[in-house]
Scaffold this active site. Structure first.
Site, mmCIF file in Angstrom:
data_model
loop_
_atom_site.group_PDB
_atom_site.id
_atom_site.type_symbol
_atom_site.label_atom_id
_atom_site.label_comp_id
_atom_site.label_asym_id
_atom_site.label_seq_id
_atom_site.Cartn_x
_atom_site.Cartn_y
_atom_site.Cartn_z
ATOM 1 N N PHE A 34 0.828 -1.203 0.000
ATOM 2 C CA PHE A 34 0.000 0.000 0.000
ATOM 3 C C PHE A 34 0.866 1.258 0.000
ATOM 4 C CE2 PHE A 34 -3.414 -2.433 2.622
ATOM 5 C CZ PHE A 34 -3.909 -3.018 1.457
ATOM 6 N N ASP A 36 1.019 4.737 1.701
ATOM 7 C CA ASP A 36 0.474 5.368 2.906
ATOM 8 C C ASP A 36 0.350 6.876 2.712
ATOM 9 O OD1 ASP A 36 0.412 2.940 4.185
ATOM 10 O OD2 ASP A 36 2.211 3.294 5.387
ATOM 11 N N GLY A 62 1.609 -1.265 3.952
ATOM 12 C CA GLY A 62 1.017 -2.584 3.768
ATOM 13 C C GLY A 62 1.724 -3.547 4.704
ATOM 14 N N ALA A 254 -0.043 -4.096 27.986
ATOM 15 C CA ALA A 254 0.200 -5.189 28.932
ATOM 16 C C ALA A 254 1.182 -6.219 28.397
ATOM 17 C CB ALA A 254 -1.121 -5.870 29.295
ATOM 18 N N ASP A 281 5.108 7.974 16.660
ATOM 19 C CA ASP A 281 4.177 7.367 15.701
ATOM 20 C C ASP A 281 4.284 5.849 15.810
ATOM 21 O OD1 ASP A 281 2.596 6.603 13.576
ATOM 22 O OD2 ASP A 281 3.781 7.607 12.036
ATOM 23 N N GLY A 286 4.373 -2.957 14.940
ATOM 24 C CA GLY A 286 4.247 -4.410 15.027
ATOM 25 C C GLY A 286 4.865 -5.100 13.827
ATOM 26 N N ASP A 287 4.741 -4.485 12.640
ATOM 27 C CA ASP A 287 5.352 -5.051 11.443
ATOM 28 C C ASP A 287 6.875 -4.971 11.519
ATOM 29 O OD1 ASP A 287 2.808 -5.478 10.387
ATOM 30 O OD2 ASP A 287 2.780 -3.543 9.351
ATOM 31 N N SER A 317 11.586 2.324 15.951
ATOM 32 C CA SER A 317 10.646 2.766 14.922
ATOM 33 C C SER A 317 9.586 3.715 15.455
ATOM 34 C CB SER A 317 9.981 1.558 14.254
ATOM 35 O OG SER A 317 8.980 0.994 15.067
#
Length: 345
Positions: A34, A36, A62, A254, A281, A286-287, A317
């Site tokens: 994608f 962004d 993406g 958590a 940001d 997670g990626d 990041s």
């Protein structure tokens, strides 16, 4: 709010040569590419309200592409499989993969389609709201990806829920039967129509990595708190997967819960803590974590050491704006991470 994903060894055991930073295992990522469009705002608007953005940024995103780029930035052997549009954005994305060390042979420019996009708002706390429009990614079908030569030389196969479901399920089964380690991230959360198809296919998944909401959707009951999430880990594996599969449920602030193959009790891993002012940001963190973790596992690091190093990468990041633009490169990571499996943070 930070959400870090923690990975544990998957069930497939493959005969492998000695792994190192000079000889990593091969990773194949099937997923979305994608563009962004990110607006940075003081706060999210209310319904019907128009507000001004403090700044704007266009970049590459993406989930699948993000994870592949992170593996590439660290020096891994990684291949991306997906579709982009037959437009300028699609051509630019393929050039971006090449620049980031990601093999793009199987990234197709799809005639008659635009490249997928994501519209993102990021507030002052670093939290985000995201709406995606798949475009070319939505045209990915098993027929468009066959023959599956893109699985050649693959050791680790990864997919998410941003591409058409039939394509994911076809690829997971093909990869699993081919002896690959298979990782499925059910994000965005499956729709009610998708669940009856996903559940029986979980037998082909070595590791599933939902967050708390996605796990709740997959199991059909609410999950509130760490203790409830522990039971959800067990239910995901025992009701949907094989005993030698792994389950990770992320819990936001958590931390996460990790259920090892054949284990009877999930392990709670607290989230990495940063000062509020350090978080700029969280988009794509997670990626970043997932890609870094897979890379360090691919060079033979023990699980816990790979987790620590991936957590370090993700923490870098979130302190910068953008998705892939915020990801650290190999030169930004301590050199001992690549030579010493047990390097201390």
């Amino acid at each position: 709010k930070l959400q870090f994903l923690y990975l544990i060894d998957c069930h497939t055991t493959l005969p492998q040569p000695t792994m190192s930073a000079a000889n990593p295992r091969h990773v194949t990522v099937l997923g979305a590419n994608f563009i962004d469009y990110v607006s940075f705002v003081d706060r999210f608007p209310d319904g019907g309200e128009t507000i001004h953005a403090a700044s704007f940024q266009k970049g590459f995103g993406g989930k699948g592409a993000n994870q592949a780029v992170m593996v590439g930035r660290l020096g891994g052997r990684v291949r991306m499989v997906g579709h982009v549009g037959a437009d300028g954005d699609g051509a630019d994305y393929i050039k971006n993969f090449q620049k980031e060390g990601v093999e793009s042979t199987y990234v197709q420019q799809k005639a008659g389609h635009n490249t997928g996009l994501a519209k993102i708002l990021v507030d002052k706390s670093g939290e985000n709201l995201i709406v995606i429009c798949p475009n070319a990614t939505g045209a990915m079908t098993p027929a468009s990806l066959a023959p599956a030569a893109w699985l050649d030389n693959t050791d680790i196969f990864l997919c998410q829920n941003e591409v058409p479901l039939e394509t994911n399920l076809w690829a997971l089964e093909k990869a699993s039967k081919g002896g690959k380690q298979t990782i499925f991230i059910p994000a965005p959360a499956p729709s009610p129509e998708q669940l009856p198809k996903i559940r029986p296919a979980m037998k082909f998944v070595s590791l599933v990595m939902p967050n708390q909401h996605e796990a709740s959707v997959m199991l059909g009951y609410p999950i509130k708190g760490v203790e409830a999430a522990k039971q959800a880990c067990l239910d995901l594996r025992d009701k949907l997967m094989r005993p030698d599969s792994s389950v990770i449920i992320t819990l936001g602030g958590a931390g996460s819960l990790v259920l090892a193959p054949h284990a009877s009790t999930p392990v709670h891993i607290p989230a990495l803590k940063l000062k509020k002012e350090q978080v700029v940001d969280t988009t794509g963190a997670g990626d970043c974590y997932t890609g870094a973790l897979i890379y360090f596992l691919s060079i033979g690091n023990p699980l816990l050491d790979a987790v620590k190093k991936a957590t370090y990468c993700a923490a870098q990041s979130v302190q910068k704006k953008g998705t892939q633009a915020s990801y650290p490169r190999k030169a930004d990571i301590p050199k001992e991470f690549f030579t010493n499996a047990q390097a201390k943070l």
